[in-house]
Design an enzyme around this catalytic site. Structure first.
Site, PDB file in Angstrom:
ATOM      1  N   THR A 160       0.822  -1.224   0.000  1.00 37.32           N
ATOM      2  CA  THR A 160       0.000   0.000   0.000  1.00 37.32           C
ATOM      3  C   THR A 160       0.854   1.272   0.000  1.00 37.32           C
ATOM      4  OG1 THR A 160      -1.676  -1.235   1.186  1.00 37.32           O
ATOM      5  CG2 THR A 160      -1.890   1.136   1.244  1.00 37.32           C
ATOM      6  N   HIS A 198      -0.915  14.257   5.993  1.00 41.65           N
ATOM      7  CA  HIS A 198      -2.117  14.885   6.551  1.00 41.65           C
ATOM      8  C   HIS A 198      -1.781  15.739   7.777  1.00 41.65           C
ATOM      9  CE1 HIS A 198      -5.081  13.007   3.982  1.00 41.65           C
ATOM     10  NE2 HIS A 198      -4.455  11.854   4.127  1.00 41.65           N
ATOM     11  N   ILE A 223      -3.478  -0.313   9.622  1.00 40.52           N
ATOM     12  CA  ILE A 223      -2.926   1.037   9.406  1.00 40.52           C
ATOM     13  C   ILE A 223      -3.455   1.588   8.083  1.00 40.52           C
ATOM     14  CG2 ILE A 223      -0.827   2.456   9.404  1.00 40.52           C
ATOM     15  CD1 ILE A 223      -1.092   0.914  12.017  1.00 40.52           C
TER      16      ILE A 223
HETATM   17  C1  LIG Z   1      -6.243   4.716  -1.554  1.00 41.54           C
HETATM   18  C2  LIG Z   1      -5.367   5.056  -0.384  1.00 41.54           C
HETATM   19  C3  LIG Z   1      -5.032   6.375  -0.102  1.00 41.54           C
HETATM   20  C4  LIG Z   1      -4.245   6.689   0.990  1.00 41.54           C
HETATM   21  N1  LIG Z   1      -3.818   7.981   1.168  1.00 41.54           N
HETATM   22  C5  LIG Z   1      -3.020   8.274   2.214  1.00 41.54           C
HETATM   23  C6  LIG Z   1      -2.509   9.587   2.363  1.00 41.54           C
HETATM   24  O1  LIG Z   1      -2.690  10.443   1.506  1.00 41.54           O
HETATM   25  N2  LIG Z   1      -1.784   9.868   3.469  1.00 41.54           N
HETATM   26  C7  LIG Z   1      -1.551   8.941   4.430  1.00 41.54           C
HETATM   27  O2  LIG Z   1      -0.959   9.288   5.434  1.00 41.54           O
HETATM   28  N3  LIG Z   1      -1.955   7.660   4.280  1.00 41.54           N
HETATM   29  C8  LIG Z   1      -2.662   7.313   3.184  1.00 41.54           C
HETATM   30  N4  LIG Z   1      -3.056   6.026   2.986  1.00 41.54           N
HETATM   31  C9  LIG Z   1      -2.662   5.010   3.956  1.00 41.54           C
HETATM   32  C10 LIG Z   1      -1.223   4.569   3.776  1.00 41.54           C
HETATM   33  O3  LIG Z   1      -0.915   4.351   2.415  1.00 41.54           O
HETATM   34  C11 LIG Z   1      -1.030   3.276   4.568  1.00 41.54           C
HETATM   35  O4  LIG Z   1      -1.508   3.474   5.867  1.00 41.54           O
HETATM   36  C12 LIG Z   1       0.431   2.857   4.662  1.00 41.54           C
HETATM   37  O5  LIG Z   1       1.040   2.845   3.396  1.00 41.54           O
HETATM   38  C13 LIG Z   1       0.473   1.480   5.290  1.00 41.54           C
HETATM   39  O6  LIG Z   1       1.807   1.063   5.404  1.00 41.54           O
HETATM   40  P1  LIG Z   1       2.106  -0.370   5.968  1.00 41.54           P
HETATM   41  O7  LIG Z   1       3.559  -0.468   6.155  1.00 41.54           O
HETATM   42  O8  LIG Z   1       1.230  -0.654   7.145  1.00 41.54           O
HETATM   43  O9  LIG Z   1       1.568  -1.394   4.832  1.00 41.54           O
HETATM   44  P2  LIG Z   1       2.185  -1.794   3.417  1.00 41.54           P
HETATM   45  O10 LIG Z   1       2.815  -0.688   2.717  1.00 41.54           O
HETATM   46  O11 LIG Z   1       1.116  -2.531   2.684  1.00 41.54           O
HETATM   47  O12 LIG Z   1       3.336  -2.816   3.800  1.00 41.54           O
HETATM   48  C14 LIG Z   1       3.063  -4.111   4.274  1.00 41.54           C
HETATM   49  C15 LIG Z   1       4.105  -5.050   3.705  1.00 41.54           C
HETATM   50  O13 LIG Z   1       3.952  -6.322   4.305  1.00 41.54           O
HETATM   51  C16 LIG Z   1       4.265  -7.309   3.338  1.00 41.54           C
HETATM   52  N5  LIG Z   1       3.673  -8.573   3.779  1.00 41.54           N
HETATM   53  C17 LIG Z   1       2.350  -8.876   3.864  1.00 41.54           C
HETATM   54  N6  LIG Z   1       2.202 -10.138   4.305  1.00 41.54           N
HETATM   55  C18 LIG Z   1       3.436 -10.635   4.524  1.00 41.54           C
HETATM   56  C19 LIG Z   1       3.922 -11.896   4.977  1.00 41.54           C
HETATM   57  N7  LIG Z   1       3.111 -12.900   5.317  1.00 41.54           N
HETATM   58  N8  LIG Z   1       5.257 -12.061   5.050  1.00 41.54           N
HETATM   59  C20 LIG Z   1       6.131 -11.060   4.707  1.00 41.54           C
HETATM   60  N9  LIG Z   1       5.710  -9.861   4.266  1.00 41.54           N
HETATM   61  C21 LIG Z   1       4.376  -9.648   4.182  1.00 41.54           C
HETATM   62  C22 LIG Z   1       3.646  -6.748   2.066  1.00 41.54           C
HETATM   63  O14 LIG Z   1       4.188  -7.323   0.903  1.00 41.54           O
HETATM   64  C23 LIG Z   1       3.954  -5.273   2.199  1.00 41.54           C
HETATM   65  O15 LIG Z   1       5.157  -4.925   1.559  1.00 41.54           O
HETATM   66  C24 LIG Z   1      -3.817   5.663   1.870  1.00 41.54           C
HETATM   67  C25 LIG Z   1      -4.120   4.336   1.567  1.00 41.54           C
HETATM   68  C26 LIG Z   1      -4.845   4.028   0.421  1.00 41.54           C
HETATM   69  C27 LIG Z   1      -5.073   2.618   0.052  1.00 41.54           C
END
Ligand SMILES: Cc1cc2nc3c(=O)[nH]c(=O)nc-3n(C[C@H](O)[C@H](O)[C@H](O)COP(=O)(O)OP(=O)(O)OC[C@H]3O[C@@H](n4cnc5c(N)ncnc54)[C@H](O)[C@@H]3O)c2cc1C
Length: 478
Positions: A40, A49, A334
């Site tokens: 994501t 934000h 998240i």
């Molecule tokens: C449409 C949209 C608009 C958004 N706009 C904003 C914005 O403007 N501003 C803002 O602050 N936030 C925004 N967000 C939210 C933000 O993008 C996310 O909250 C953030 O990117 C989440 O990061 P993360 O590290 O939790 O997840 P991710 O980036 O998804 O990372 C998780 C990782 O875990 C890995 N993974 C999953 N399962 C396993 C496993 N079993 N073993 C090993 N690896 C695994 C995946 O491959 C991935 O790389 C938006 C989200 C969306 C979808």
């Protein structure tokens, strides 16, 4: 045995990796894909934000406002493209005015600096292309825009330089509690650690259930976008939102740090690995955008894409130590504003790990800063010098973005070498322009092949398996 295993190389996992690299901690990040920011974190609105949306008193509110401030500093230290351009939530009638007043109240409670309500005259001075139907707006000067994938990548690169480890193509399959820690099983082998942190994005519910009873479920919700050509730069100067609804923050029109205009997203339940766009979704985005900015030219779209929200159906993020599996921590559910909040969540989780017994001794090899050579942004004298030092800086690979061969080669020599075309794109912007890689794609693929000694046909577009070259033309394989 590692001290900490982090699962997932998105904004959350990489922020924590960076935070822990301040200390002499043995940290291993396990990522199922072939690079950082493949989930994501690479596909969202890219807004830092301000923090008036989350409910006061929630963790989300605190993380958002603190994360906003941290990102400004991180962007400066780690050379991450970022601009503090402010945001507007636009009202069209008295009902909207009431929700804007509520946002102002929430924002003030959350400690968002500089919020104010703008009336028509001031508003149109700031955004002359706004719909003439607009009557007022909430202005948040601390909001910004960022290259979202770079936030994770920059932190991960510094952490790796400082001694942290990342194992790519390592999908976590199960987690077992041991006497003095955990055994984490992946498709690449088993790893052991004292602590485990779940930062698996849309899969965070699946990972949580590997070690604790089910207590949340992620409903993946996709959001689609238009990305407009740089010819549209200037149509808006700030991030322009409508008033929020039950579906979320609404369809925004915003500049990007690379000079494009981003328009979207919608919101609908999807698969966890959804990457598509639909005519229906894009039509609803067009409608929302035109209501805000009637002259926005969606025909100048150079790409449509989507990202998937990790929605746990809660008002808050799930952050903290497991109640049933001590030593296991969640950075889960998240959704937005998760990108903004990630550095703040990471600081909090690092503190929790420390309180749970992880020893923090300063790491003398901690890498707090990074600098990237960007040819396009150099002065003529700097360009001449760069070419003198390395003639590859004199060969343009990507004409749309003016990216040189030197930058691509440098990217391939960075602490986390990219293995795909999109890996190079996330580091250098090749393929981000109007031709979307039509010109530079084969050249970039060939450079990755030469440097990594892999066959050109084995270099994927992004994730493993996304191959571009399938067979020789006219040989009839297809
Ligand atoms: C449409 C949209 C608009 C958004 N706009 C904003 C914005 O403007 N501003 C803002 O602050 N936030 C925004 N967000 C939210 C933000 O993008 C996310 O909250 C953030 O990117 C989440 O990061 P993360 O590290 O939790 O997840 P991710 O980036 O998804 O990372 C998780 C990782 O875990 C890995 N993974 C999953 N399962 C396993 C496993 N079993 N073993 C090993 N690896 C695994 C995946 O491959 C991935 O790389 C938006 C989200 C969306 C979808």
């Amino acid at each position: 045995m590692e001290d900490v295993i982090i699962i997932g190389a998105g904004a959350c996992g990489c922020s924590l990796l960076y935070e822990l690299s301040r200390y002499k901690v043995k940290t291993l990040l396990l990522e199922k894909e072939n690079d950082v920011s493949v989930g994501t974190t690479k596909a969202n609105s890219a807004i830092v934000h301000a923090g008036y949306d989350p409910e006061p008193g929630t963790k989300m509110a605190g993380y958002n406002v603190y994360g906003n401030a941290l990102i400004e500093q991180l962007a400066a230290d780690l050379d991450i493209p970022y601009k503090k351009i402010g945001s507007l939530v636009v009202g069209f009638d008295e009902t909207d005015r009431k929700s804007i007043e509520k946002l102002l109240e929430k924002g003030n409670k959350n400690g968002v600096p500089g919020l104010k309500i703008l009336e028509k005259e001031e508003l149109f001075l700031m955004e002359p292309n706004l719909s003439k139907e607009a009557i007022c707006a909430l202005y948040a000067p601390s909001a910004g825009i960022i290259a979202p994938w770079e936030l994770a990548l920059a932190q991960a690169e510094c952490a790796v330089k400082g001694g942290a480890k990342i194992e790519f193509n390592a999908e976590v399959i199960s987690i077992e509690k041991k006497k003095d820690g955990f055994k984490v099983k992946t498709n690449k082998g088993d790893f052991e650690s004292k602590f485990v942190v779940n930062a698996a994005g849309v899969n965070s519910d699946i990972v949580s259930r590997m070690i604790e009873p089910e207590f949340f479920t992620i409903t993946p919700k996709s959001g689609e976008y238009f990305l407009l050509d740089t010819t549209e730069d200037g149509i808006v100067n700030t991030v322009v939102f409508p008033c929020p609804s039950v579906l979320g923050k609404g369809i925004l029109v915003s500049p990007t740090v690379h000079g494009n205009i981003i328009v979207g997203p919608d919101s609908k339940i999807s698969d966890k690995d959804y990457l598509g766009c639909t005519a229906k979704g894009l039509a609803s985005i067009r409608e929302g955008a035109l209501r805000l900015i009637p002259s926005v030219n969606l025909r100048a779209s150079i790409r449509n894409f989507s990202g998937v929200r990790a929605d746990a159906g809660l008002e808050d993020f799930i952050v903290g130590q497991s109640k049933t599996a001590p030593g296991f921590f969640n950075m889960a559910g998240i959704k937005s504003p998760g990108l903004t909040s990630a550095p703040a969540i990471a600081k909090d989780v690092a503190k929790m790990l420390n309180e749970a017994g992880l020893e923090f001794k300063p790491n003398s090899n901690f890498v707090s800063k990074r600098k990237i050579k960007r040819f396009k942004h150099m002065s003529d004298a700097q360009k001449a010098q760069a070419i003198k030092e390395n003639p590859a800086y004199g060969a343009i690979v990507c004409r749309c973005q003016t990216i040189t061969e030197g930058e691509v080669i440098d990217a391939l020599n960075r602490p986390i070498p990219p293995v795909s075309l999109d890996g190079i794109k996330r580091r250098c912007l090749t393929g981000m322009g109007r031709c979307q890689g039509g010109f530079c794609g084969p050249k970039v693929q060939s450079l990755i092949s030469q440097m990594s000694k892999r066959k050109q046909k084995d270099i994927p577009l992004d994730r493993e398996g996304m191959y571009i070259i399938i067979s020789e033309t006219k040989k009839g394989d297809l």
